[in-house]
Enzyme design. Structure first.
Site, mmCIF file in Angstrom:
data_model
loop_
_atom_site.group_PDB
_atom_site.id
_atom_site.type_symbol
_atom_site.label_atom_id
_atom_site.label_comp_id
_atom_site.label_asym_id
_atom_site.label_seq_id
_atom_site.Cartn_x
_atom_site.Cartn_y
_atom_site.Cartn_z
ATOM 1 N N TYR A 100 0.822 -1.215 0.000
ATOM 2 C CA TYR A 100 0.000 0.000 0.000
ATOM 3 C C TYR A 100 0.856 1.265 0.000
ATOM 4 O O TYR A 100 0.379 2.348 -0.292
ATOM 5 C CB TYR A 100 -0.957 0.030 1.206
ATOM 6 C CG TYR A 100 -2.054 -1.006 1.155
ATOM 7 C CD1 TYR A 100 -2.235 -1.817 0.044
ATOM 8 C CD2 TYR A 100 -2.925 -1.184 2.221
ATOM 9 C CE1 TYR A 100 -3.241 -2.773 0.000
ATOM 10 C CE2 TYR A 100 -3.936 -2.130 2.192
ATOM 11 C CZ TYR A 100 -4.086 -2.924 1.077
ATOM 12 O OH TYR A 100 -5.077 -3.864 1.041
ATOM 13 N N LYS B 256 3.263 -15.529 2.970
ATOM 14 C CA LYS B 256 3.163 -16.331 1.734
ATOM 15 C C LYS B 256 4.593 -16.679 1.346
ATOM 16 O O LYS B 256 5.079 -16.332 0.262
ATOM 17 C CB LYS B 256 2.429 -15.511 0.658
ATOM 18 C CG LYS B 256 2.080 -16.266 -0.598
ATOM 19 C CD LYS B 256 0.968 -17.274 -0.420
ATOM 20 C CE LYS B 256 0.716 -18.015 -1.716
ATOM 21 N NZ LYS B 256 -0.140 -19.206 -1.535
ATOM 22 N N ASP C 103 -3.292 -18.196 2.545
ATOM 23 C CA ASP C 103 -4.475 -18.873 1.996
ATOM 24 C C ASP C 103 -5.038 -19.859 3.016
ATOM 25 O O ASP C 103 -6.261 -19.967 3.199
ATOM 26 C CB ASP C 103 -4.159 -19.548 0.649
ATOM 27 C CG ASP C 103 -2.762 -20.156 0.595
ATOM 28 O OD1 ASP C 103 -1.966 -19.922 1.528
ATOM 29 O OD2 ASP C 103 -2.466 -20.872 -0.368
ATOM 30 N N ASP D 244 -5.358 -6.402 6.014
ATOM 31 C CA ASP D 244 -6.552 -5.676 5.592
ATOM 32 C C ASP D 244 -7.672 -6.673 5.264
ATOM 33 O O ASP D 244 -8.814 -6.551 5.733
ATOM 34 C CB ASP D 244 -6.184 -4.835 4.352
ATOM 35 C CG ASP D 244 -7.264 -3.866 3.949
ATOM 36 O OD1 ASP D 244 -8.230 -3.694 4.714
ATOM 37 O OD2 ASP D 244 -7.156 -3.273 2.860
ATOM 38 N N ASP E 65 -11.034 -8.075 7.985
ATOM 39 C CA ASP E 65 -12.453 -7.964 7.626
ATOM 40 C C ASP E 65 -13.129 -9.332 7.700
ATOM 41 O O ASP E 65 -14.263 -9.454 8.163
ATOM 42 C CB ASP E 65 -12.618 -7.390 6.211
ATOM 43 C CG ASP E 65 -12.730 -5.876 6.243
ATOM 44 O OD1 ASP E 65 -12.451 -5.289 7.306
ATOM 45 O OD2 ASP E 65 -13.095 -5.278 5.214
#
Ligand code: NAD
Length: 358
Positions: A143, A193, A225, A249, A253
């Site tokens: 980001y 990852k 994942d 992020d 959620d």
């Protein structure tokens, strides 16, 4: 103690939910003998209306002079994407996080016992209990990396976003996670990852080094994942989950959804020096603003986090969380969490009931 707290009431339902949180601060003050200096700080769409900028000059300085910052919510359709950056409320949110050096975002996802029916997962999964803390790196990664967009000779437009992390950035968020685990159930799950990404391999090596230092904390690596799957299969296995900005992020959620309602979840953003920023995870909910319909619990639980993490006052935090649980156990509900057949109560009554229980 006397605490100096900056209040950013903001837009939409922000002023209503912060108003209830202030009542809770007063109730806690009365019970535990604290007093407050509350400093109103103008930020968001309301600041654009008042002074032409969502992040007026001196906002960061006013906040830095306080022990903690409580934010309701900012934003709304009136100050949309067609407005210049300095008038948009989102600009102010990014600026304050940067100016206060808030690199760690703490988002608890706890299923409150009385709300088990609101959990969208299987009943037996909900009954096992969900109580995890998502720790998201907030100021690095993709980001904030270099981005580019250019025309290629044969493939049309191409765009790139660079994900970069330094050992320093990984180590400071990692330490936060291990320290938090010591205050909780003593387990850290680090999400990456590493089978694909170089940044994740560096992330993992730094986390392993820290795990050698915090030998009293149980540690595991989880691929992102797999983490997304485990959060819906068996969220009870997690205590502290630490991860980089973009993974955090998305996963935070997902974690909040499994606990039922957006109106119940608090958050904290903290750095190395005071003040931390405490806010509900929801936005300004313009659709219900000014109607005494907003659920103030997420903001009230943000005050509990403020006592726990900025003021090191766990008894006060426990008193607030206990009062919220007691009111929910008695069956009181705002419209967003009311089951069919239950007559909902308003924002102010919910605040009053929580204060009575404190
Ligand atoms: P939102 O969270 O404001 O609302 C989503 C839905 O949830 C709405 O139906 C709303 O009524 C409901 N809701 C939210 N909080 C509630 C509460 N406490 N009680 C009862 N119901 C509640 O998200 P949105 O609609 O996507 O965004 C509205 C505005 O808020 C936008 O301008 C957005 O940019 C801003 N926003 C601000 C923040 C922040 O200040 N940190 C965060 C997210 C969104």
């Amino acid at each position: 103690m006397n605490y100096k707290i900056a209040l950013i009431r903001g837009d939409g339902i922000g002023p209503e939910v912060v108003g209830e949180a202030v009542k809770v601060l007063e109730a806690v003050g009365k019970k535990f003998g604290h007093s407050y200096e509350l400093v109103d700080v103008l930020m968001g769409g309301c600041a654009t209306d008042a002074v032409g900028k969502s992040y007026p000059d001196g906002t960061a300085e006013k906040c830095k002079a306080c022990d903690a910052v409580l934010l309701g919510a900012v934003g709304g359709p009136k100050w949309g994407a067609d407005k210049p950056a300095e008038q948009r409320p989102e600009t102010a949110l990014l600026a304050i996080r940067k100016d206060l050096g808030l690199y760690a975002n703490l988002r608890p996802a706890a299923l409150r016992p009385a709300m088990a029916d609101a959990c969208p997962l299987k009943k037996e999964t909900a009954l096992k209990g969900i109580d995890l803390m998502m720790v998201r790196e907030l100021t690095g990664g993709i980001y904030f990396g270099k981005r580019d967009k250019y025309e290629t000779a044969d493939r049309g437009m191409e765009a790139t976003d660079l994900m970069a992390y330094s050992e320093m950035e990984i180590e400071r968020i990692g330490r936060r996670a291990f320290e938090l685990a010591r205050l909780r159930r003593g387990k850290v799950s680090s999400v990456d990852k590493a089978n694909v990404l170089e940044t994740s391999r560096l992330w993992r090596s730094v986390m392993h080094r820290l795990a050698q230092e915090y030998t009293d904390v149980q540690y595991e690596d989880v691929l992102v994942d797999n983490c997304a799957m485990q959060l819906v299969r068996d969220p009870g296995q997690f205590d502290v989950v630490v991860t980089e900005n973009m993974f955090g992020d998305i996963l935070s959620d997902e974690a909040s959804m499994i606990t039922g309602s957006i109106g119940l979840l608090p958050s904290a953003s903290i750095g190395d020096s005071a003040p931390g920023l405490y806010e509900p995870i929801h936005g300004s909910a313009p659709d219900i603003a000014g109607q005494d319909k907003a659920n103030p619990i997420a903001t009230i639980l943000s005050v509990a986090m403020m006592f726990r993490y900025s003021f090191q006052r766990p008894a006060e935090a426990d008193a607030i969380e206990g009062a919220v649980d007691a009111v929910l156990a008695e069956g009181w509900r705002t419209p967003d969490i009311a089951e069919p057949g239950v007559t909902p109560i308003g924002t102010r009554q919910m605040g009053d009931l929580i204060c009575q229980h404190i």
